[in-house]
Structure formats: structure tokens, C-alpha cells
Design a protein around this motif. Structure first.
Motif, PDB file in Angstrom:
ATOM      1  N   ALA A  62       0.889  -1.355   0.040  1.00  0.00           N
ATOM      2  CA  ALA A  62      -0.025  -0.023  -0.125  1.00  0.00           C
ATOM      3  C   ALA A  62       0.860   1.242   0.017  1.00  0.00           C
ATOM      4  N   ILE A  63       0.243   2.339  -0.590  1.00  0.00           N
ATOM      5  CA  ILE A  63       0.926   3.538  -0.392  1.00  0.00           C
ATOM      6  C   ILE A  63       0.577   4.091   1.080  1.00  0.00           C
ATOM      7  N   HIS A  64       1.587   4.683   1.781  1.00  0.00           N
ATOM      8  CA  HIS A  64       1.203   5.352   3.205  1.00  0.00           C
ATOM      9  C   HIS A  64       1.670   6.765   3.113  1.00  0.00           C
ATOM     10  N   SER A  65       1.204   7.347   4.429  1.00  0.00           N
ATOM     11  CA  SER A  65       1.681   8.797   4.369  1.00  0.00           C
ATOM     12  C   SER A  65       1.560   9.203   6.027  1.00  0.00           C
ATOM     13  N   ILE A  66       1.729  10.399   6.414  1.00  0.00           N
ATOM     14  CA  ILE A  66       1.740  10.890   7.865  1.00  0.00           C
ATOM     15  C   ILE A  66       1.057  12.315   7.801  1.00  0.00           C
ATOM     16  N   HIS A  79      -0.674  10.081  12.355  1.00  0.00           N
ATOM     17  CA  HIS A  79      -1.438   8.929  11.900  1.00  0.00           C
ATOM     18  C   HIS A  79      -1.184   8.716  10.422  1.00  0.00           C
ATOM     19  N   CYS A  80      -1.454   7.522   9.674  1.00  0.00           N
ATOM     20  CA  CYS A  80      -1.430   7.622   8.331  1.00  0.00           C
ATOM     21  C   CYS A  80      -2.573   8.241   7.588  1.00  0.00           C
ATOM     22  N   ALA A  81      -2.486   8.826   6.669  1.00  0.00           N
ATOM     23  CA  ALA A  81      -3.763   9.453   6.065  1.00  0.00           C
ATOM     24  C   ALA A  81      -3.906   8.927   4.623  1.00  0.00           C
ATOM     25  N   GLY A 141      -2.465  -0.249  12.661  1.00  0.00           N
ATOM     26  CA  GLY A 141      -1.475   0.123  13.537  1.00  0.00           C
ATOM     27  C   GLY A 141      -0.584   1.536  12.947  1.00  0.00           C
ATOM     28  N   MET A 142      -1.352   2.245  12.110  1.00  0.00           N
ATOM     29  CA  MET A 142      -0.165   3.386  11.769  1.00  0.00           C
ATOM     30  C   MET A 142      -0.900   4.586  12.654  1.00  0.00           C
ATOM     31  N   TYR A 143      -0.260   4.742  13.850  1.00  0.00           N
ATOM     32  CA  TYR A 143      -0.356   5.788  14.565  1.00  0.00           C
ATOM     33  C   TYR A 143       0.827   5.922  15.543  1.00  0.00           C
ATOM     34  N   HIS A 182      -8.615   1.918   7.818  1.00  0.00           N
ATOM     35  CA  HIS A 182      -7.877   0.547   7.631  1.00  0.00           C
ATOM     36  C   HIS A 182      -6.269   0.686   8.021  1.00  0.00           C
ATOM     37  N   HIS A 183      -5.819   1.791   7.428  1.00  0.00           N
ATOM     38  CA  HIS A 183      -4.506   2.186   7.703  1.00  0.00           C
ATOM     39  C   HIS A 183      -4.273   2.355   9.367  1.00  0.00           C
ATOM     40  N   ILE A 184      -4.974   3.238   9.801  1.00  0.00           N
ATOM     41  CA  ILE A 184      -4.958   3.448  11.305  1.00  0.00           C
ATOM     42  C   ILE A 184      -5.221   1.964  12.058  1.00  0.00           C
TER      43      ILE A 184
HETATM   44 CU   LIG Z   1      -0.840   3.870   5.642  1.00  0.00          CU
END
Ligand SMILES: [Cu+2]
Length: 505
Positions: A272-276, A314-316, A327-329, A322-324
Motif C-alpha cells: 500500500a501507499i502510506h503517508s503521515i 497517523h497515516c492518512a 497500526g499506523m499511529y 484501515h491504515h490506522i
Molecule cells: Cu498507511
């Protein structure tokens, strides 16, 4: 106050609020080859049985990629989401792969065709018989991807409605949407626990040291987003998406007035692509607008921390819940110029709610459940990413007479925490993570999803003090931690009756 974090542009709104529009089982075709140009056996068989007098075959090569801040399908000329054209009786033969490496598919619900998923270097072929005239839609069925741009049109000349071409029996293979080349996931079956699963829970003692007095400066951080199999519970594994292989991600600690240069890298093997998006950032969707990072790539943002306090990041990337939930925080502490009052022990704890395919306690490898997430019905709650992380795996300790501080945040994505420590009273609460909103003598404090609090208390008596979400049904589903306090017991503070239990009035 800051400007609203998210400008209501179509992309931003889609990026954030894209839910999970899972299509049911649209009947589908054709099959995949891992290598470009190699038709899978089923496809070959299908071709062999196709009627001889069929129309034209349109060969199309598509790649996914970013264009104009959107995720799109690109044709060989670089057109984004090209209009695919043909006549009734024709066939589209599409060869498709992931340009940026993230996982995608392409589906044609009205034409009852869906490709297998592809990612990395895999190449998928999909045959689309144009069975009726009209305008139809194609898009990516990975949750959130259609909303961030992966959608186009098929224009078919000819009579609408009825099927002008009969697809011979056996030519169409039914593939459940979302099923990858490795095979469909049966909604009722559960896969064995992942053998390579590792611990993903962040050590609550991993708190950076207080900054002390210094002028504002440039602070550089580098965080890598990593997807990996992790232990969710005893005998249960889950595919986590993380900042730095841990949940929560690393605690960042800066001073008000500092400028932060943050580089976000997405591991090459991510799907997946991810971000912050850091809540301490003013502008650029908190960073989410400019850190959408494809697998194997990096992006850097710079921001000045204008406001002190404890903030969630967190990931946006859609689908954000789903991303949060995966575990993305994490959190960033922005100390005020004078710092925070000194304490003896500091801990870093974050609560999350999780949505798995099977009930809490089910052994095996659990898949993420978009339906449960959309309905906000978690199967488990965690402190620091996994059930038992702060009761079995990591230790939090203090001695009688010491002062303790907990940096507590809620990654969520959805549930408010009623944060409480059993057998303790918070001497001081920095309500909602604000260093100026100090309340004293608090039993339970509310922490919103995407919110935080700081609690200070002196431990005056030994024992095991449980950190809980006082919505207590959640403790049985994992929302618990333990602070072990050792030292002399002062009978004047608390005394257990000895011998037979009795009550005096
Ligand atoms: Cu993500």
C-alpha cells in the motif's frame, strides 16, 4: 485556532472518508500470469473455446501511477484513466501492472469482469468481452482507491441492454473480487497463524529524554512505513501496517518553535501507499497532502511546531480507518519553552481498536474486516498494538514515592477511551494533551480518537496498578496495562483486613 486541517477538496475528502465499498461477488473472469506476456492456462482454454466470428480484439496495456496528485490507471501514452472503446462483440485484452508497486486490481462490475490483484512486479491479464452497448465504469476495488482517482469509462458502440454476444460456458471463470493470485479468502475459514509473525508492540518505556532549556532548532526525523506479520494475541497473527515496525510508531519529542524536517520512506515490499498526518502541523493536511509515498519511495516535509502539547500522528491514505486500525499511529510531544515539570518515570501508551475477520480469541491469522470497521464494532482493543503488550510482554515499573507520567493517546480509529488507573488518582491531567489545561485530582479522563492526554501521579503505595479503558468490556478484549509499584506499604494509606473477610461499620 488553526485553519481546518482538511480543505474540502474532492480529493482530500475522498482521501479521508473513503469507506470500504466492497462489492459482493460479481461474477468475473480471467486469470493471471505472474510474468508479462504469459497467458494463464485458463485464459488460453477460454480463448480456444471462444466463438470464431467474434469481433475485434483490442489489446491495451495499463499501469497504475500517480498523476496530478491522484492515483490513476495510465495507458502507454501516459493518459490518465483512458476511455476504453470498442463495439459490441469486441473484446478488450488488458495487460495491467502496478507502476508504483502498490496493490491494485481493475473491475468492470456492469460487464461482470474483475481482475486478480496485482502489486510489485506482477503482471495480470484480463479479458473483457463487450457484451452490450453503453457507457460502463471500471475502477480499483481496493478500499479507498476508487475515491482517490482510480476510475474510468468503457464506451461500447452497439445495442444496449441485452447481451449481443453469448459468452460460452467455461470461458468465464468466477473469481471472488479481492481474491489474489494466492487464492480467495473464504470468509468463514481462517488461515493458520503466520509463522514469521513478530512482536510489533512498542515498549512503553521508549520515551525520548526531556529536552531541557535550549533555543528553537532544526530537528530531523526519518520514519519508515513497514507492513509485516505481527502477533495480535496468543496464537493470533495479523498483517500490521506500521511506522517503524512498532505500534504505536516512535514517540517524537520537540520544542515549541522548532522546525522539523520529516522524511517518510515506504519499504520496498509494501503493498500500500502510506503517508503521515501529524496533528501538531499547521497546513498541508498535517503533512498528509505531501507525504503520499509509494512502495520504495521517500518524501520529505518541513514544518514549524507552533503550538505546544501532545499530538497524535497517523497515516492518512485511503482507506484511512484501515491504515490506522492496522497500526499506523503514534505521538509527537511539543514541549513548551519551559518544558514540563520533572517526574521520575515517563511512559508512552496508545490505545487502538481493531477489526478482524473473526471473534476475539480466535486462533490463526486474522484478516482485516472492512464491514466491522465501517460498523465500528471492534473485535479487540489494544494498548501498544497487541493484546497483552503491557500486561505480559513489556514491564512498567516504579517505586513508592516516585512520580509517574503517562503520555496516553488514542489512535483509534473510532473509539473514545475512558482512561483510568485502577487504585490510583491522577494528581494532574493535561486535559486533551494541552499543556495549559491542567486539572487536578481526576479519576477517569476522556481521550478522543486522534486525541491525547498527559497524566501525572505520585505512587504512594505498592502493588499492581492496572491501566484500563473504563468502558470495562474492552478490558476483556485487550485494553489493559499494568504498572508494578514496589516499596514499603503505608498502612495508614491502605490496609487489607487479615483473616476471614468481614465488614465493619
Ligand atoms: Cu498507511
Amino acid at each position: 485556532m488553526k485553519a481546518p486541517k482538511f480543505a474540502p477538496t474532492a480529493v482530500a475528502v475522498a482521501l479521508l472518508f473513503a469507506a470500504a465499498p466492497l462489492i459482493g461477488s460479481v461474477g468475473a473472469t480471467v486469470v493471471t500470469g505472474k510474468n508479462a506476456g504469459s497467458a494463464a492456462p485458463a485464459a488460453v482454454a477460454a480463448k480456444a473455446r471462444a466463438p470464431a466470428a467474434a469481433g475485434q480484439v483490442h489489446k491495451i496495456t495499463l499501469k497504475t501511477g500517480m498523476a496530478g496528485g491522484k492515483m490513476v490507471y495510465l495507458d502507454e501514452k501516459g493518459n490518465a484513466n483512458p476511455v476504453l472503446k470498442g463495439k459490441v462483440g469486441d473484446t478488450l485484452e488488458i495487460t495491467i501492472s502496478s507502476g508504483e508497486g502498490a496493490e491494485h486490481d481493475i473491475v468492470f462490475p456492469e460487464l461482470k469482469v474483475a481482475s486478480a490483484k496485482f502489486s510489485g512486479k506482477s503482471v495480470v491479464k484480463v479479458t473483457v468481452p463487450l457484451t452490450q452497448g453503453g457507457k460502463f465504469t471500471y475502477y480499483c476495488s481496493i478500499p479507498g482507491h476508487r475515491q482517490i482517482g482510480m476510475e474510468g469509462t468503457v464506451e461500447v458502440e452497439g445495442p444496449a441492454g441485452s447481451a449481443a454476444v453469448t459468452v460460452p460456458a467455461g470461458a468465464v471463470k468466477t473469481v471472488a473480487l479481492g481474491a489474489g493470485p494466492a487464492g480467495a479468502i473464504d470468509a468463514k475459514a481462517i488461515a493458520p497463524a503466520a509463522a514469521n509473525a513478530v512482536s510489533i508492540s512498542m515498549d512503553p518505556n521508549a520515551v525520548p529524554k526531556p529536552i531541557g532549556k535550549r533555543p528553537p532548532q532544526l530537528v530531523k526525523y526519518h520514519i519508515e512505513t513497514v507492513e509485516l506479520e505481527g502477533k495480535l494475541d496468543d496464537g493470533t497473527t495479523f498483517t500490521y501496517w506500521t511506522f517503524g515496525k512498532k505500534v504505536p510508531g516512535p514517540m517524537l519529542r520537540v520544542k515549541q518553535g522548532d522546525t522539523v524536517e520529516l522524511t517518510l520512506s515506504n519499504a520496498p515490499n509494501s503493498k500500500a501507499i502510506h503517508s503521515i498526518d501529524l496533528h501538531s502541523v499547521t497546513g498541508g493536511h498535517g503533512g498528509g497532502e505531501h507525504t503520499q509515498v509509494a512502495p520504495g519511495e521517500s518524501k520529505t516535509i518541513r514544518f514549524k511546531v507552533l503550538n505546544p502539547g501532545l499530538y497524535v500522528y497517523h497515516c492518512a491514505t485511503a482507506s484511512v480507518p484501515h491504515h490506522i486500525s492496522a497500526g499506523m499511529y503514534g505521538m509527537i510531544l511539543v514541549e513548551p519553552p519551559e518544558g514540563l515539570p520533572k517526574v521520575d518515570k515517563e511512559f508512552y501508551v496508545m490505545q487502538g481498536d481493531h477489526y478482524t475477520s473473526h471473534a476475539h480469541g480466535t486462533k490463526g491469522h486474522q484478516a482485516f474486516d472492512h464491514g466491522r470497521a465501517a460498523d465500528e464494532l471492534p473485535t479487540c482493543y489494544t494498548f501498544n498494538g497487541s493484546v497483552g503488550a503491557l500486561t505480559k510482554e513489556h514491564k512498567m515499573t516504579a517505586k513508592v514515592g516516585e512520580t509517574v507520567r503517562v503520555y496516553f493517546g488514542v489512535g483509534g480509529p473510532n473509539k473514545v477511551s475512558s482512561f483510568h488507573v485502577i487504585g490510583e488518582i491522577f494528581d494532574r491531567v493535561y486535559s486533551e494533551g494541552s499543556v495549559k489545561a491542567i486539572k487536578t485530582d481526576v479519576q477517569t479522563t476522556l481521550v478522543a480518537p486522534g486525541g491525547a492526554t498527559i497524566v501525572d501521579f505520585k505512587v504512594n503505595y505498592p502493588g499492581k496498578f492496572l491501566l484500563v479503558d473504563h468502558a470495562l468490556s474492552r478490558v476483556g478484549k485487550g485494553a489493559a496495562g499494568a504498572l508494578e509499584v514496589t516499596g514499603p506499604a503505608d498502612d495508614s494509606i491502605y490496609k487489607a483486613s487479615s483473616g476471614a473477610m468481614h465488614v465493619e461499620h
